[in-house]
Each structure stands twice: as structure tokens, then as C-alpha cells.
Design a protein around this motif. Sequence first.
Motif, PDB file in Angstrom:
ATOM      1  N   VAL A   1      -6.498  17.600 -17.818  1.00  0.00           N
ATOM      2  CA  VAL A   1      -6.476  16.935 -16.510  1.00  0.00           C
ATOM      3  C   VAL A   1      -5.277  15.999 -16.398  1.00  0.00           C
ATOM      4  O   VAL A   1      -4.631  15.908 -15.345  1.00  0.00           O
ATOM      5  N   SER A   2      -4.956  15.293 -17.463  1.00  0.00           N
ATOM      6  CA  SER A   2      -3.835  14.346 -17.434  1.00  0.00           C
ATOM      7  C   SER A   2      -2.513  15.055 -17.181  1.00  0.00           C
ATOM      8  O   SER A   2      -1.724  14.656 -16.321  1.00  0.00           O
TER       9      SER A   2
ATOM     10  N   LEU B   1      -3.384  20.042 -10.571  1.00  0.00           N
ATOM     11  CA  LEU B   1      -4.600  19.272 -10.860  1.00  0.00           C
ATOM     12  C   LEU B   1      -5.821  19.940 -10.244  1.00  0.00           C
ATOM     13  O   LEU B   1      -6.887  20.014 -10.868  1.00  0.00           O
TER      14      LEU B   1
ATOM     15  N   SER C   1      -2.084  17.970 -15.867  1.00  0.00           N
ATOM     16  CA  SER C   1      -2.130  18.566 -14.532  1.00  0.00           C
ATOM     17  C   SER C   1      -1.853  17.533 -13.450  1.00  0.00           C
ATOM     18  O   SER C   1      -1.147  17.810 -12.475  1.00  0.00           O
ATOM     19  N   ALA C   2      -2.396  16.328 -13.606  1.00  0.00           N
ATOM     20  CA  ALA C   2      -2.180  15.277 -12.609  1.00  0.00           C
ATOM     21  C   ALA C   2      -0.715  14.874 -12.548  1.00  0.00           C
ATOM     22  O   ALA C   2      -0.179  14.604 -11.462  1.00  0.00           O
TER      23      ALA C   2
ATOM     24  N   VAL D   1      -7.870  14.619  -6.754  1.00  0.00           N
ATOM     25  CA  VAL D   1      -6.741  15.385  -6.220  1.00  0.00           C
ATOM     26  C   VAL D   1      -5.829  14.544  -5.321  1.00  0.00           C
ATOM     27  O   VAL D   1      -4.603  14.591  -5.481  1.00  0.00           O
TER      28      VAL D   1
ATOM     29  N   ALA E   1      -6.853  22.754 -12.410  1.00  0.00           N
ATOM     30  CA  ALA E   1      -7.553  22.283 -13.608  1.00  0.00           C
ATOM     31  C   ALA E   1      -8.988  21.873 -13.274  1.00  0.00           C
ATOM     32  O   ALA E   1      -9.918  22.144 -14.043  1.00  0.00           O
ATOM     33  N   LEU E   2      -9.169  21.221 -12.125  1.00  0.00           N
ATOM     34  CA  LEU E   2     -10.514  20.811 -11.724  1.00  0.00           C
ATOM     35  C   LEU E   2     -11.374  22.022 -11.370  1.00  0.00           C
ATOM     36  O   LEU E   2     -12.590  22.006 -11.596  1.00  0.00           O
TER      37      LEU E   2
ATOM     38  N   VAL F   1      -4.977   8.437 -12.535  1.00  0.00           N
ATOM     39  CA  VAL F   1      -5.831   9.540 -12.979  1.00  0.00           C
ATOM     40  C   VAL F   1      -5.775   9.681 -14.493  1.00  0.00           C
ATOM     41  O   VAL F   1      -6.806   9.808 -15.169  1.00  0.00           O
TER      42      VAL F   1
ATOM     43  N   PRO G   1      -0.454  17.905  -7.378  1.00  0.00           N
ATOM     44  CA  PRO G   1      -1.850  17.995  -6.906  1.00  0.00           C
ATOM     45  C   PRO G   1      -2.419  19.406  -7.008  1.00  0.00           C
ATOM     46  O   PRO G   1      -3.610  19.573  -7.287  1.00  0.00           O
TER      47      PRO G   1
ATOM     48  N   ALA H   1      -1.161   9.383  -9.807  1.00  0.00           N
ATOM     49  CA  ALA H   1      -1.278  10.298 -10.946  1.00  0.00           C
ATOM     50  C   ALA H   1      -1.436   9.530 -12.246  1.00  0.00           C
ATOM     51  O   ALA H   1      -2.222   9.922 -13.117  1.00  0.00           O
TER      52      ALA H   1
ATOM     53  N   ALA I   1      -3.072  12.398  -7.042  1.00  0.00           N
ATOM     54  CA  ALA I   1      -1.894  13.034  -7.625  1.00  0.00           C
ATOM     55  C   ALA I   1      -0.756  13.200  -6.624  1.00  0.00           C
ATOM     56  O   ALA I   1       0.320  13.681  -6.992  1.00  0.00           O
TER      57      ALA I   1
END
Length: 259
Positions: free
Chosen positions: A25-26, A36, A28-29, A136, A39-40, A148, A33, A145, A139
Amino acid sequence: MPSRRALVPPSVEVAAMVCCASALVSVSALASPVVLALALWIAGSVLSWGWAGMLALPSPRGTSLVLYAGSLALVVSAVADAAPPWLTWVPGALAVAITGAFVHQLLRVDGRPRIVESISSVALGLGLLTCGVLLVPLAQTPQGAALVVATVTGAAASALSDTLGRWRPLRPWLVPLALAAGGGAAVLVALLLGEQWSIFLLAGVVAGAVSHALRSVQQPLPTMAHPRPRLVMAVCSLLVTGPIAYAVALALLPATSLA
């Protein structure tokens, strides 16, 4: 007692999965967006895959289908919105998903046992997915970001502090240790990314507390003797931190342009 201990998931195993998910997640952020959101969606797919089994719900295939569709609808609604606060379509997507949960119950042919438990559990799963989607919009800006990253890192640090529960004298201190670990990890991220550490400290402390609380609630479930529910618990530990990061950004970081 040995059979009862077998029902408790190894905290080291869960902590490792939380850390891996947090890293995904990190990164991706910090990318974008859209990345991310992808990933979510992967995290939401994991939750959809194992949610019914973790809670031993009736009609697991239909439950998973509703959660899969709801996860996709929520992520797409967050990405499709091109203007602040980037969440205009999320309530509509959640409403459609909840409606799908009721339609699923109407289509069941097994006599609908435990219908209230089934609907409420699906609604809870959709709520956790919605919590994750709140990350989201953050980001969209570098500061958001970074928040996040600090928030999910705080959740991962609290999961690592849970491993200290293997020593009985430390078990009464697991909550303050989770708060301290979450706050410390968030401050470290803030310093590395050049952000205001005091605001990130707040996000890390609360994220560590909420993540630890969720694992404490899910841990006694008998299904936690199996690996799939443990993976779902690890994913939920991160998704639940979405409202924390969003609230901190909305109240204390106007540069994130959420208002």
C-alpha cells in the motif's frame, strides 16, 4: 489447553502479513492514486475471498460474489471522480453493494438460515472495504500520500508489537505498546519524507490503536486456526485505518485539498 492454544493465530505470522500488505500500500500510494486503488482492490479481493470462511457464514459463494462486486464498484467510484473531494460516487457504490447483499438473500435456495447474521456480516465487510477506499483521495497530493504511508506503517508497527504477547508479563501492556509503536513508526516516516512529525504522530498512534483493537476482536474466532482467515485479518488491519488518515488530513492538512 493445548487445543485452545491452537485456535489463537501466531502473531508473528499475522504481523509478517500486515507488514507485507503495508509495504504494498505504501509503495502504491507514493506511485499514484490509480496504483493505490489497484492495491486496495487486491486487498478487497483477499477480504472477499476469505470473509465468509472467517465468519463461518452460510452461502459463502454468494457472499464472496457480493463482496467482490462491491469492492470493484467502490474502487472504481473513487478513481473515476476527477474533482475534490474525490468521493462523490462512493456513497452510491456502497448503496448498490448493500442492495446486492439483500438481493443475494432473496436468491438463496437453502431456506435462508442465519439471514440477519449473513446480511450484517456482509455489511461489515463492505464497511471495511469503504474504509480502505478513503485512502485513494489522499494519494492525489504528495503530502497526502506521505500520510497514507505513515498511517499504514503505524498499523504494521502495532502488529509487530503484538508479537510481544508471547511473553505473559507483557500481555497487559500490549495496548500501550501498540500505540507507542504506531506513533513511533509514523514519526519515522514523517522525518524521512520531510513532513510535520506531530500530525503524523497523531495518525500513527490512532492507527496503531484501531488496528490492534480489530485484531483483538477477530483473534478469538475459531476459524483463526486456518491460514486464510489470518490473511483476511491482516488485510482488515490496514483497511480499517482509512478513516483515520482521511480525518487527520481533512482536519489538519489543508494542502491535501479534501475539503
